[in-house]
Design a protein around this motif. Structure first.
Motif, PDB file in Angstrom:
ATOM      1  N   VAL A  14     -34.311  12.341  -2.528  1.00 32.43           N
ATOM      2  CA  VAL A  14     -33.156  11.637  -1.984  1.00 32.43           C
ATOM      3  C   VAL A  14     -33.611  10.361  -1.288  1.00 32.43           C
ATOM      4  CG1 VAL A  14     -31.191  11.776  -0.405  1.00 32.43           C
ATOM      5  CG2 VAL A  14     -31.917  13.810  -1.671  1.00 32.43           C
ATOM      6  N   ARG A  15     -33.084   9.242  -1.739  1.00 35.06           N
ATOM      7  CA  ARG A  15     -33.407   7.947  -1.136  1.00 35.06           C
ATOM      8  C   ARG A  15     -32.112   7.366  -0.567  1.00 35.06           C
ATOM      9  NH1 ARG A  15     -37.690   5.748  -5.781  1.00 35.06           N
ATOM     10  NH2 ARG A  15     -38.790   7.748  -5.965  1.00 35.06           N
ATOM     11  N   TRP A  16     -31.749   7.856   0.600  1.00 36.44           N
ATOM     12  CA  TRP A  16     -30.405   7.634   1.122  1.00 36.44           C
ATOM     13  C   TRP A  16     -30.444   7.120   2.543  1.00 36.44           C
ATOM     14  CZ3 TRP A  16     -25.587   6.731   0.410  1.00 36.44           C
ATOM     15  CH2 TRP A  16     -24.598   7.149   1.305  1.00 36.44           C
ATOM     16  N   ASN A  17     -29.999   5.912   2.707  1.00 41.04           N
ATOM     17  CA  ASN A  17     -29.757   5.335   4.021  1.00 41.04           C
ATOM     18  C   ASN A  17     -28.321   4.839   3.989  1.00 41.04           C
ATOM     19  OD1 ASN A  17     -29.380   3.344   6.090  1.00 41.04           O
ATOM     20  ND2 ASN A  17     -31.595   3.212   6.332  1.00 41.04           N
ATOM     21  N   PRO A  18     -27.383   5.575   4.579  1.00 41.95           N
ATOM     22  CA  PRO A  18     -25.968   5.238   4.399  1.00 41.95           C
ATOM     23  C   PRO A  18     -25.605   3.831   4.844  1.00 41.95           C
ATOM     24  CG  PRO A  18     -26.257   6.878   6.139  1.00 41.95           C
ATOM     25  CD  PRO A  18     -27.563   6.767   5.431  1.00 41.95           C
ATOM     26  N   VAL A  19     -26.204   3.356   5.916  1.00 35.19           N
ATOM     27  CA  VAL A  19     -25.874   2.018   6.405  1.00 35.19           C
ATOM     28  C   VAL A  19     -26.372   0.949   5.433  1.00 35.19           C
ATOM     29  CG1 VAL A  19     -26.203   0.366   8.266  1.00 35.19           C
ATOM     30  CG2 VAL A  19     -25.854   2.788   8.804  1.00 35.19           C
ATOM     31  N   ALA A  20     -27.638   1.024   5.069  1.00 36.36           N
ATOM     32  CA  ALA A  20     -28.199   0.050   4.133  1.00 36.36           C
ATOM     33  C   ALA A  20     -27.481   0.111   2.788  1.00 36.36           C
ATOM     34  CB  ALA A  20     -29.693   0.302   3.950  1.00 36.36           C
ATOM     35  N   GLU A 104     -29.656   5.792  -8.358  1.00 41.41           N
ATOM     36  CA  GLU A 104     -30.790   5.253  -7.615  1.00 41.41           C
ATOM     37  C   GLU A 104     -31.019   6.002  -6.305  1.00 41.41           C
ATOM     38  OE1 GLU A 104     -28.954   1.402  -5.548  1.00 41.41           O
ATOM     39  OE2 GLU A 104     -28.259   1.762  -7.580  1.00 41.41           O
ATOM     40  N   VAL A 105     -30.115   6.905  -5.971  1.00 42.74           N
ATOM     41  CA  VAL A 105     -30.199   7.637  -4.704  1.00 42.74           C
ATOM     42  C   VAL A 105     -30.729   9.049  -4.902  1.00 42.74           C
ATOM     43  CG1 VAL A 105     -28.868   8.505  -2.735  1.00 42.74           C
ATOM     44  CG2 VAL A 105     -28.333   6.269  -3.712  1.00 42.74           C
ATOM     45  N   PHE A 106     -30.301   9.713  -5.982  1.00 37.71           N
ATOM     46  CA  PHE A 106     -30.662  11.115  -6.206  1.00 37.71           C
ATOM     47  C   PHE A 106     -31.409  11.255  -7.529  1.00 37.71           C
ATOM     48  CE2 PHE A 106     -26.461  11.144  -4.016  1.00 37.71           C
ATOM     49  CZ  PHE A 106     -26.907  11.587  -2.783  1.00 37.71           C
ATOM     50  N   ARG A 107     -32.641  11.771  -7.444  1.00 46.36           N
ATOM     51  CA  ARG A 107     -33.444  11.984  -8.637  1.00 46.36           C
ATOM     52  C   ARG A 107     -34.156  13.331  -8.535  1.00 46.36           C
ATOM     53  NH1 ARG A 107     -35.841   6.245  -7.439  1.00 46.36           N
ATOM     54  NH2 ARG A 107     -34.410   4.867  -8.552  1.00 46.36           N
ATOM     55  N   LEU A 108     -34.386  13.949  -9.666  1.00 50.17           N
ATOM     56  CA  LEU A 108     -35.169  15.177  -9.675  1.00 50.17           C
ATOM     57  C   LEU A 108     -36.655  14.842  -9.578  1.00 50.17           C
ATOM     58  CD1 LEU A 108     -33.431  17.188 -12.537  1.00 50.17           C
ATOM     59  CD2 LEU A 108     -33.145  17.507 -10.068  1.00 50.17           C
ATOM     60  N   TYR A 109     -37.389  15.691  -8.869  1.00 52.79           N
ATOM     61  CA  TYR A 109     -38.844  15.577  -8.897  1.00 52.79           C
ATOM     62  C   TYR A 109     -39.350  16.002 -10.274  1.00 52.79           C
ATOM     63  CZ  TYR A 109     -38.828  15.064  -3.800  1.00 52.79           C
ATOM     64  OH  TYR A 109     -38.622  14.609  -2.527  1.00 52.79           O
ATOM     65  N   ASP A 110     -40.524  15.536 -10.637  1.00 51.56           N
ATOM     66  CA  ASP A 110     -41.076  15.847 -11.957  1.00 51.56           C
ATOM     67  C   ASP A 110     -41.282  17.348 -12.156  1.00 51.56           C
ATOM     68  OD1 ASP A 110     -41.112  13.170 -12.592  1.00 51.56           O
ATOM     69  OD2 ASP A 110     -43.233  12.886 -12.097  1.00 51.56           O
ATOM     70  N   ASP A 111     -41.528  18.069 -11.057  1.00 52.73           N
ATOM     71  CA  ASP A 111     -41.811  19.498 -11.200  1.00 52.73           C
ATOM     72  C   ASP A 111     -40.553  20.369 -11.111  1.00 52.73           C
ATOM     73  OD1 ASP A 111     -41.320  19.084  -8.519  1.00 52.73           O
ATOM     74  OD2 ASP A 111     -43.218  19.891  -7.802  1.00 52.73           O
TER      75      ASP A 111
END
Length: 235
Positions: A14-20, A104-111
């Motif tokens: 998760v790459r989530w910064n709601p303000v940015a 661009e916010v939610f991605r699965l890990y490779d494993d």
């Protein structure tokens, strides 16, 4: 065995910064805003209304929760002297960037997928148990992993959050499982490891940066199927 897995930081990157994120989306629809002032205002609005948002999540009604975000955005734009008709275009950008393939916010890990497939092949029942809001169900569907799980539990829809044992109890009760027959996997040493252990479940801590991991700490989800087969090592 019943295995519950945390979402953010465990299954999902998760790459989530709601303000940015709000500022980026505003720029994408062509709004002319002063970033620092807009960011400060958005953060204030979000924090001041979060208690109400938590209450709305208990309804488990996505439309109601979506409208909360629209109302927040509407007030944000009004106080920035922006055209209120931009709420819908801005909302469309937000939904696309969050909940469509290639998010661009939610991605699965490779494993993630290999581990889930191995756990299912071994006959384990799986559930997601996460400190998350109503959007967890959308994210799981968007990432196409819902078929691996018998249950998806988002804490804001229930009330208690990990490490509160009540959230673990709610989850296992719905699965018809006993704590001694269940295992939890997550990346937070308090919420996941200690929370599950205090409830009487086995627990595995996922620490992808661990220098010298040893059970119950692993560096990859691919280690979980092996430990699940030797669950006494994960208690």
């Amino acid at each position: 065995m019943t295995i519950t897995l945390d979402a953010a930081g465990t299954l999902i990157d998760v790459r989530w910064n709601p303000v940015a994120f709000a500022i980026e989306c505003a720029h994408e629809v062509g709004l002319s805003i002063e970033d620092d002032a807009a960011a400060s205002l958005y953060d204030h609005l979000l924090r001041s209304r979060w208690g109400h948002y938590r209450e709305l999540n208990l309804t488990r009604d996505p439309d109601t929760c979506d409208e909360w975000w629209r109302a927040l955005t509407r007030e944000w734009l009004a106080r920035l002297d922006q055209d209120p008709s931009q709420v819908e275009p801005l909302t469309q950008v937000v939904m696309r960037r969050l909940y469509t393939k290639g998010s661009e916010v939610f991605r699965l890990y490779d494993d993630t997928i290999p581990a889930l497939e191995a756990l299912r092949a071994a006959g384990h029942r799986l559930a997601i148990l996460s400190n998350w809001d109503y959007s967890l169900h959308r994210v799981v569907a968007m990432l196409e992993i819902e078929g691996y799980f018998d249950l998806v539990v988002a804490s804001l829809e229930e009330g208690p959050e990990k490490p509160d044992p009540e959230l673990f109890r709610i989850t296992l009760d719905r699965l018809g499982a006993k704590p001694a027959e269940a295992l939890h996997v997550g990346d937070n040493p308090v919420d996941d490891l200690r929370g599950a252990q205090q409830f009487g479940m086995g627990a595995i801590l996922l620490d992808r940066a661990a220098i010298d991991p040893a059970p119950p700490i692993v560096r990859s989800l691919l280690d979980v199927p092996l430990l699940a087969g030797n669950s006494h090592e994960a208690s």
